[in-house]
Each structure stands twice: as structure tokens, then as C-alpha cells.
Scaffold this active site. Structure first.
Site, PDB file in Angstrom:
ATOM      1  N   GLY A   1       0.818  -1.208   0.000  1.00  0.00           N
ATOM      2  CA  GLY A   1       0.000   0.000   0.000  1.00  0.00           C
ATOM      3  C   GLY A   1       0.852   1.258   0.000  1.00  0.00           C
TER       4      GLY A   1
ATOM      5  N   SER B   1      -5.690   7.688  12.126  1.00  0.00           N
ATOM      6  CA  SER B   1      -5.901   8.734  11.128  1.00  0.00           C
ATOM      7  C   SER B   1      -6.445   9.981  11.824  1.00  0.00           C
ATOM      8  N   SER B   2      -6.274  11.126  11.175  1.00  0.00           N
ATOM      9  CA  SER B   2      -6.759  12.379  11.779  1.00  0.00           C
ATOM     10  C   SER B   2      -8.283  12.415  11.917  1.00  0.00           C
ATOM     11  N   CYS B   3      -8.987  11.492  11.232  1.00  0.00           N
ATOM     12  CA  CYS B   3     -10.453  11.494  11.324  1.00  0.00           C
ATOM     13  C   CYS B   3     -10.959  10.961  12.661  1.00  0.00           C
TER      14      CYS B   3
ATOM     15  N   TYR C   1     -15.198   4.349  10.088  1.00  0.00           N
ATOM     16  CA  TYR C   1     -13.737   4.151  10.019  1.00  0.00           C
ATOM     17  C   TYR C   1     -13.087   4.734  11.274  1.00  0.00           C
TER      18      TYR C   1
ATOM     19  N   LYS D   1     -10.737   3.031  14.171  1.00  0.00           N
ATOM     20  CA  LYS D   1      -9.386   3.530  14.484  1.00  0.00           C
ATOM     21  C   LYS D   1      -9.267   3.915  15.960  1.00  0.00           C
TER      22      LYS D   1
ATOM     23  N   PRO E   1      -1.556   9.655  11.495  1.00  0.00           N
ATOM     24  CA  PRO E   1      -1.142  10.478  10.354  1.00  0.00           C
ATOM     25  C   PRO E   1      -2.266  11.397   9.871  1.00  0.00           C
ATOM     26  N   THR E   2      -1.871  12.530   9.338  1.00  0.00           N
ATOM     27  CA  THR E   2      -2.794  13.410   8.637  1.00  0.00           C
ATOM     28  C   THR E   2      -3.029  12.851   7.220  1.00  0.00           C
ATOM     29  N   ASN E   3      -3.669  13.614   6.315  1.00  0.00           N
ATOM     30  CA  ASN E   3      -3.899  13.126   4.942  1.00  0.00           C
ATOM     31  C   ASN E   3      -2.561  12.927   4.231  1.00  0.00           C
ATOM     32  N   LEU E   4      -2.397  11.759   3.607  1.00  0.00           N
ATOM     33  CA  LEU E   4      -1.113  11.380   3.006  1.00  0.00           C
ATOM     34  C   LEU E   4      -1.228  11.308   1.491  1.00  0.00           C
TER      35      LEU E   4
ATOM     36  N   HIS F   1      -8.544   9.145  -2.274  1.00  0.00           N
ATOM     37  CA  HIS F   1      -8.518  10.452  -1.600  1.00  0.00           C
ATOM     38  C   HIS F   1      -8.400  11.565  -2.646  1.00  0.00           C
TER      39      HIS F   1
ATOM     40  N   ARG G   1      -7.529  13.003 -12.665  1.00  0.00           N
ATOM     41  CA  ARG G   1      -8.536  13.709 -13.469  1.00  0.00           C
ATOM     42  C   ARG G   1      -7.896  14.804 -14.319  1.00  0.00           C
TER      43      ARG G   1
HETATM   44  N1  LIG Z   1      -3.813   7.281   2.867  1.00  0.00           N
HETATM   45  C1  LIG Z   1      -4.002   8.222   3.775  1.00  0.00           C
HETATM   46  O1  LIG Z   1      -4.199   9.420   3.453  1.00  0.00           O
HETATM   47  C2  LIG Z   1      -3.952   7.877   5.221  1.00  0.00           C
HETATM   48  C3  LIG Z   1      -3.713   6.587   5.690  1.00  0.00           C
HETATM   49  N2  LIG Z   1      -3.683   6.330   7.047  1.00  0.00           N
HETATM   50  C4  LIG Z   1      -3.479   4.978   7.577  1.00  0.00           C
HETATM   51  O2  LIG Z   1      -2.321   4.373   7.065  1.00  0.00           O
HETATM   52  C5  LIG Z   1      -2.518   2.960   6.947  1.00  0.00           C
HETATM   53  C6  LIG Z   1      -2.195   2.511   5.533  1.00  0.00           C
HETATM   54  O3  LIG Z   1      -3.010   3.220   4.617  1.00  0.00           O
HETATM   55  P1  LIG Z   1      -2.663   3.277   3.060  1.00  0.00           P
HETATM   56  O4  LIG Z   1      -1.292   2.789   2.833  1.00  0.00           O
HETATM   57  O5  LIG Z   1      -3.070   4.617   2.580  1.00  0.00           O
HETATM   58  O6  LIG Z   1      -3.712   2.236   2.479  1.00  0.00           O
HETATM   59  P2  LIG Z   1      -3.586   1.367   1.135  1.00  0.00           P
HETATM   60  O7  LIG Z   1      -4.989   1.031   0.749  1.00  0.00           O
HETATM   61  O8  LIG Z   1      -2.702   2.014   0.166  1.00  0.00           O
HETATM   62  O9  LIG Z   1      -2.859   0.046   1.657  1.00  0.00           O
HETATM   63  C7  LIG Z   1      -3.473  -0.807   2.566  1.00  0.00           C
HETATM   64  C8  LIG Z   1      -2.809  -2.152   2.479  1.00  0.00           C
HETATM   65  O10 LIG Z   1      -3.485  -3.058   3.360  1.00  0.00           O
HETATM   66  C9  LIG Z   1      -3.694  -4.275   2.665  1.00  0.00           C
HETATM   67  N3  LIG Z   1      -4.884  -4.956   3.184  1.00  0.00           N
HETATM   68  C10 LIG Z   1      -6.146  -4.482   3.203  1.00  0.00           C
HETATM   69  N4  LIG Z   1      -6.961  -5.403   3.714  1.00  0.00           N
HETATM   70  C11 LIG Z   1      -6.201  -6.490   4.020  1.00  0.00           C
HETATM   71  C12 LIG Z   1      -6.467  -7.762   4.560  1.00  0.00           C
HETATM   72  N5  LIG Z   1      -7.715  -8.126   4.898  1.00  0.00           N
HETATM   73  N6  LIG Z   1      -5.442  -8.619   4.725  1.00  0.00           N
HETATM   74  C13 LIG Z   1      -4.205  -8.276   4.361  1.00  0.00           C
HETATM   75  N7  LIG Z   1      -3.869  -7.085   3.842  1.00  0.00           N
HETATM   76  C14 LIG Z   1      -4.869  -6.195   3.671  1.00  0.00           C
HETATM   77  C15 LIG Z   1      -3.888  -3.848   1.230  1.00  0.00           C
HETATM   78  O11 LIG Z   1      -3.717  -4.916   0.361  1.00  0.00           O
HETATM   79  P3  LIG Z   1      -4.695  -5.026  -0.932  1.00  0.00           P
HETATM   80  O12 LIG Z   1      -4.561  -3.703  -1.630  1.00  0.00           O
HETATM   81  O13 LIG Z   1      -4.173  -6.179  -1.667  1.00  0.00           O
HETATM   82  O14 LIG Z   1      -6.072  -5.208  -0.344  1.00  0.00           O
HETATM   83  C16 LIG Z   1      -2.838  -2.770   1.092  1.00  0.00           C
HETATM   84  O15 LIG Z   1      -1.587  -3.313   0.784  1.00  0.00           O
HETATM   85  C17 LIG Z   1      -3.971   2.693   7.330  1.00  0.00           C
HETATM   86  O16 LIG Z   1      -4.043   2.271   8.671  1.00  0.00           O
HETATM   87  C18 LIG Z   1      -4.624   4.046   7.194  1.00  0.00           C
HETATM   88  O17 LIG Z   1      -5.699   4.197   8.071  1.00  0.00           O
HETATM   89  C19 LIG Z   1      -3.866   7.334   7.960  1.00  0.00           C
HETATM   90  C20 LIG Z   1      -4.100   8.625   7.553  1.00  0.00           C
HETATM   91  C21 LIG Z   1      -4.161   9.000   6.167  1.00  0.00           C
HETATM   92  C1  LIG Z   2      -7.405  10.644   5.338  1.00  0.00           C
HETATM   93  C2  LIG Z   2      -8.879  10.824   5.552  1.00  0.00           C
HETATM   94  O1  LIG Z   2      -9.560  10.797   4.303  1.00  0.00           O
HETATM   95  C3  LIG Z   2     -10.986  10.897   4.346  1.00  0.00           C
HETATM   96  O2  LIG Z   2     -11.373  12.176   4.703  1.00  0.00           O
HETATM   97  P1  LIG Z   2     -11.186  13.444   3.804  1.00  0.00           P
HETATM   98  O3  LIG Z   2     -10.010  14.221   4.258  1.00  0.00           O
HETATM   99  O4  LIG Z   2     -12.478  14.182   3.780  1.00  0.00           O
HETATM  100  O5  LIG Z   2     -10.836  12.778   2.405  1.00  0.00           O
HETATM  101  P2  LIG Z   2     -10.790  13.045   0.861  1.00  0.00           P
HETATM  102  O6  LIG Z   2      -9.380  13.105   0.485  1.00  0.00           O
HETATM  103  O7  LIG Z   2     -11.607  12.011   0.182  1.00  0.00           O
HETATM  104  O8  LIG Z   2     -11.542  14.447   0.619  1.00  0.00           O
HETATM  105  C4  LIG Z   2     -11.000  15.661   1.037  1.00  0.00           C
HETATM  106  C5  LIG Z   2     -11.808  16.818   0.486  1.00  0.00           C
HETATM  107  O9  LIG Z   2     -11.561  16.896  -0.919  1.00  0.00           O
HETATM  108  C6  LIG Z   2     -12.801  17.027  -1.611  1.00  0.00           C
HETATM  109  N1  LIG Z   2     -12.644  16.527  -2.983  1.00  0.00           N
HETATM  110  C7  LIG Z   2     -12.696  17.298  -4.097  1.00  0.00           C
HETATM  111  N2  LIG Z   2     -12.600  16.541  -5.192  1.00  0.00           N
HETATM  112  C8  LIG Z   2     -12.437  15.260  -4.743  1.00  0.00           C
HETATM  113  C9  LIG Z   2     -12.267  14.050  -5.419  1.00  0.00           C
HETATM  114  O10 LIG Z   2     -12.253  13.962  -6.649  1.00  0.00           O
HETATM  115  N3  LIG Z   2     -12.112  12.932  -4.653  1.00  0.00           N
HETATM  116  C10 LIG Z   2     -12.117  12.983  -3.279  1.00  0.00           C
HETATM  117  N4  LIG Z   2     -11.927  11.837  -2.588  1.00  0.00           N
HETATM  118  N5  LIG Z   2     -12.318  14.149  -2.614  1.00  0.00           N
HETATM  119  C11 LIG Z   2     -12.467  15.258  -3.343  1.00  0.00           C
HETATM  120  C12 LIG Z   2     -13.779  16.286  -0.752  1.00  0.00           C
HETATM  121  O11 LIG Z   2     -15.106  16.631  -1.066  1.00  0.00           O
HETATM  122  C13 LIG Z   2     -13.324  16.712   0.649  1.00  0.00           C
HETATM  123  O12 LIG Z   2     -13.834  17.976   0.948  1.00  0.00           O
HETATM  124  C14 LIG Z   2     -11.616  10.021   5.407  1.00  0.00           C
HETATM  125  O13 LIG Z   2     -12.828   9.547   4.850  1.00  0.00           O
HETATM  126  C15 LIG Z   2     -10.688   9.098   5.986  1.00  0.00           C
HETATM  127  O14 LIG Z   2     -10.317   8.107   5.053  1.00  0.00           O
HETATM  128  C16 LIG Z   2      -9.442   9.778   6.432  1.00  0.00           C
HETATM  129  O15 LIG Z   2      -8.943   9.523   7.492  1.00  0.00           O
END
Ligand SMILES: NC(=O)C1=CN([C@@H]2O[C@H](COP(=O)(O)OP(=O)(O)OC[C@H]3O[C@@H](n4cnc5c(N)ncnc54)[C@H](OP(=O)(O)O)[C@@H]3O)[C@@H](O)[C@H]2O)C=CC1
Ligand SMILES: C[C@H]1O[C@H](OP(=O)(O)OP(=O)(O)OC[C@H]2O[C@@H](n3cnc4c(=O)[nH]c(N)nc43)[C@H](O)[C@@H]2O)[C@@H](O)[C@@H](O)C1=O
Length: 325
Positions: free
Chosen positions: A26, A120-122, A149, A153, A176-179, A192, A200
């Protein structure tokens, strides 16, 4: 809340210690693997979702019993943006509760020295004070689009705290914040905002589109952190932090979604106009983390949003677009 309860600080001193990085393909897991390799860690234990489904309790149990890792970084989770969270609440609460409960319990039972859980920050209330300190947890109502979610968490943080208190076991949590960054999910609806917009704008540029539609009002503020910074912070915490309280991991830099859209447009090189789809939810109005606790421990981020966006777009061109040709 007390900083450290009962347990000794267990820092990794041996670069050949066996470390299980759950979710290593991931966004976060792959960045953590890169960072651990870069720092000289040689014994990483990795399993794909197909090899080991972490929702299956008995499989997780026998994996830990056989492999006996010493450290665990839990970066496997059901993850998605605002639309996915809002559309699949049952998946977001149940899969995350199952994964984290199975992994945390088996890790404890089978002699793992230390585990890092990622939230996550949510987790914070929708109208938390800004910037949001760790102490804001459980002080108000959650944002409805991601409460399922968030509840999972929050349960993860509390599970780590409970095992520390009852068993004197070194489980810590990072928030973590949004990544964003390499290996992000670029799905058009379920991702995200940042990868969704990058895709897009790119598709509009190559397809000669005149307008790119962005969801919501454009006014919500979001803080973005490059995943390489996040990975660095995770290893930093694993090596140096053993406290009861979770630790915020942010960049301290926030932008409106409108500003983000303008920046991504510029980096991608799309020359058309922006449109707005007000039928889509805005979500939380603002969620800037107070990361002063992590800063006081000695960690700061390095990657600027502009540089991070450029690097991520290059990665997208080389890996996602090239693979689809
Ligand atoms: N992305 C973000 O903006 C943020 C992420 N986080 C946290 O960071 C962590 C990682 O997120 P991120 O890397 O973005 O997520 P990704 O979706 O990119 O990666 C998640 C990984 O988990 C694996 N996975 C999911 N379900 C299972 C399962 N049942 N068994 C084994 N493996 C599984 C996925 O494999 P597969 O794809 O094959 O299902 C994938 O490799 C999470 O805890 C998330 O909450 C926190 C804040 C922000
Ligand atoms: C990391 C955090 O991520 C999620 O929260 P979020 O911050 O709201 O996530 P987001 O990235 O999807 O949206 C951020 C903002 O952006 C706007 N926005 C515009 N245009 C698009 C668009 O095209 N796609 C998406 N997804 N959002 C869009 C959207 O409407 C919103 O106002 C949690 O559910 C949870 O997963 C969590 O912990």
C-alpha cells in the site's frame, strides 16, 4: 494522561530483527519498507493480502506462531476517501476492527516486542480545536462521512492502550494526517482527493478536456504529508517512543481544496478550467493536526507540498500511465 505506563522503552538496536510490515504494497506500507531498507534493516517479513488475509483470525494466529516477528508495523487496513467511507460503512468498520484485533492480539501472544498501530486524523471530533492536540480524542461528535472508520481507528488506539496497561506490552499508535505519494490509490471515485485530482487533470490534459470537476465547495482545509515523511516518522516512533498516548503525525501545512486543485492543475500542466460539483460532500471543514508532541521528540517533516506533488506526478506517469499503455 501518563506518558509511559509500566513498560520499558524497547528500541530496535538490531538491524537484523524480524519486522512484520503489514500492508507492504500500500501507500504507507511500501514507503515504510523503502525507509527500513534505506536505514539498513535486513529482515523484513512481508505478506500480500492474497498470501495472508488479516481478517482471518486463525490464519493470523498461525502466521505469528510460525514466523515469530519481533516488531510489527500495522499499515494494512481498509482505506479510502470521503466517497468510499460514506458508501461502504460496514466494510470500513468491520474489516478494520477485524484486522487490528487479530494482528494486535496475535502479536502480543507470540512475543512481539513492540507494535506500531496507525490511525488517522479522522479520529478527532468534527469541530475539534485547531490545530488538533492529541487530548481532543473523544471530546465531541465525529464527522458523519467517516465515523465508521474513525470508530474502528479509535478502538485500535484503545486496544493498544489496554494491552499496555494490562500486560505491560509496548504497543504504540501514530495518527497520520492526509497522506499522498507513490503507490497511492488513483481510483476515480474511491481514492482520496489528491490522487483523484491528479488523475482527473492528467486525463483531461491528454484527452483535450476543457473542464475538470472538483467535488464539494473547495473551502475545506486539509493538511497533506508526503508518505516518505510519514514513513520516516513511523520508524522514528518505533525506535524512540514508548508512550501510552497516540502521537499526531502532520506537516503543519494546510491548504483549501481549491488551492490544492490549482496546485495539482499547475503541476500536471492542465490548461482548462475548474468546475465544482456541489452535490458531493465537503466532509470535515478543517483538520490541522497539532504535531508539537512529535516535534518535541525531535522529528520534523522534510518534503514540501509542491515538491511532493511533482515527485508523485512523475511516479504516476512512470508507473500508472506507463503500465496502462
Ligand atoms: N492514505 C491516507 O491518506 C492515510 C492513511 N492512514 C493509515 O495508514 C494505513 C495505511 O493506509 P494506506 O497505505 O493509505 O492504504 P492502502 O490502501 O494504500 O494500503 C493498505 C494495504 O493493506 C492491505 N490490506 C487491506 N486489507 C487487508 C487484509 N484483509 N489482509 C491483508 N492485507 C490487507 C492492502 O492490500 P490489498 O490492496 O491487496 O487489499 C494494502 O496493501 C492505514 O491504517 C490508514 O488508516 C492514515 C491517515 C491517512
Ligand atoms: C485521510 C482521511 O480521508 C478521508 O477524509 P477526507 O479528508 O475528507 O478525504 P478526501 O481526500 O476524500 O476528501 C477531502 C476533500 O476533498 C474534496 N474533494 C474534491 N474533489 C475530490 C475528489 O475527486 N475525490 C475525493 N476523494 N475528494 C475530493 C472532498 O469533497 C473533501 O472535501 C476520510 O474519509 C478518511 O479516510 C481519512 O482519514
Amino acid at each position: 494522561m501518563a506518558e509511559t505506563i509500566g513498560s520499558e522503552m524497547s528500541s530496535i538496536t538490531d538491524k537484523s530483527a524480524k519486522i512484520f510490515v503489514a500492508g507492504h504494497r500500500g501507500l504507507v506500507g511500501s514507503a515504510i519498507v523503502r525507509k527500513l531498507h534505506q536505514l539498513g534493516y535486513t529482515n523484513l517479513l512481508l505478506r500480500t493480502h492474497a498470501d495472508l488475509d488479516l481478517t482471518r483470525q486463525s490464519d493470523v494466529e498461525s502466521f505469528f506462531s510460525t514466523e515469530k516477528p519481533l516488531y510489527v508495523i500495522l499499515a494494512a487496513a481498509k482505506v479510502g476517501g470521503i466517497h468510499a467511507n460514506n458508501t461502504y460503512p460496514a466494510d470500513f468498520i468491520s474489516v478494520n476492527l477485524q484486522i487490528q484485533t487479530n494482528v494486535i492480539h496475535s502479536a502480543y501472544i507470540h512475543g512481539v516486542k513492540k507494535l506500531l498501530f496507525l490511525g488517522s486524523s479522522c479520529i478527532y471530533p468534527k469541530f475539534a480545536p485547531q490545530p488538533i492536540p492529541e487530548s481532543a480524542l473523544l471530546t465531541g461528535t465525529l464527522e458523519p462521512t467517516n465515523e465508521w472508520y474513525a470508530i474502528a481507528k479509535i478502538a485500535g488506539i484503545k486496544t493498544c492502550q489496554a494491552y499496555r496497561i494490562q500486560h505491560n506490552w509496548d504497543a504504540i499508535s501514530g495518527m497520520p494526517t492526509n497522506l499522498y505519494g507513490p503507490n497511492d490509490n488513483f481510483h476515480p471515485e474511491n481514492s482520496h482527493v489528491l490522487p483523484a485530482l491528479m488523475r482527473r487533470f492528467h486525463e483531461a490534459k491528454v484527452g483535450g478536456g476543457e473542464e475538470v470537476v472538483v467535488w464539494g465547495s473547495g473551502s475545506p482545509l486539509r493538511e497533506f504529508l508526503h508518505v516518505d515523511d510519514l514513513a520516516d516518522a513511523c520508524v522514528f516512533l518505533l525506535e524512540r517512543y514508548s508512550g501510552l498516548e497516540h502521537v499526531n503525525i502532520g506537516s503543519g501545512v494546510e491548504v483549501t481544496i481549491r488551492e490544492l486543485a490549482e496546485l495539482v492543475k499547475e503541476v500536471v500542466g492542465f490548461e482548462g478550467r475548474l468546475g465544482w460539483d456541489s452535490s458531493k460532500p465537503d466532509g470535515t471543514p478543517r483538520k490541522l493536526m497539532d504535531s508539537s508532541k512529535l516535534a518535541s521528540l525531535g522529528w520534523t517533516p522534510k518534503v514540501s507540498l509542491r515538491d511532493g506533488l511533482r515527485q508523485t506526478y512523475e511516479w504516476y506517469l512512470e508507473n500508472v500511465c506507463a503500465a496502462n499503455k
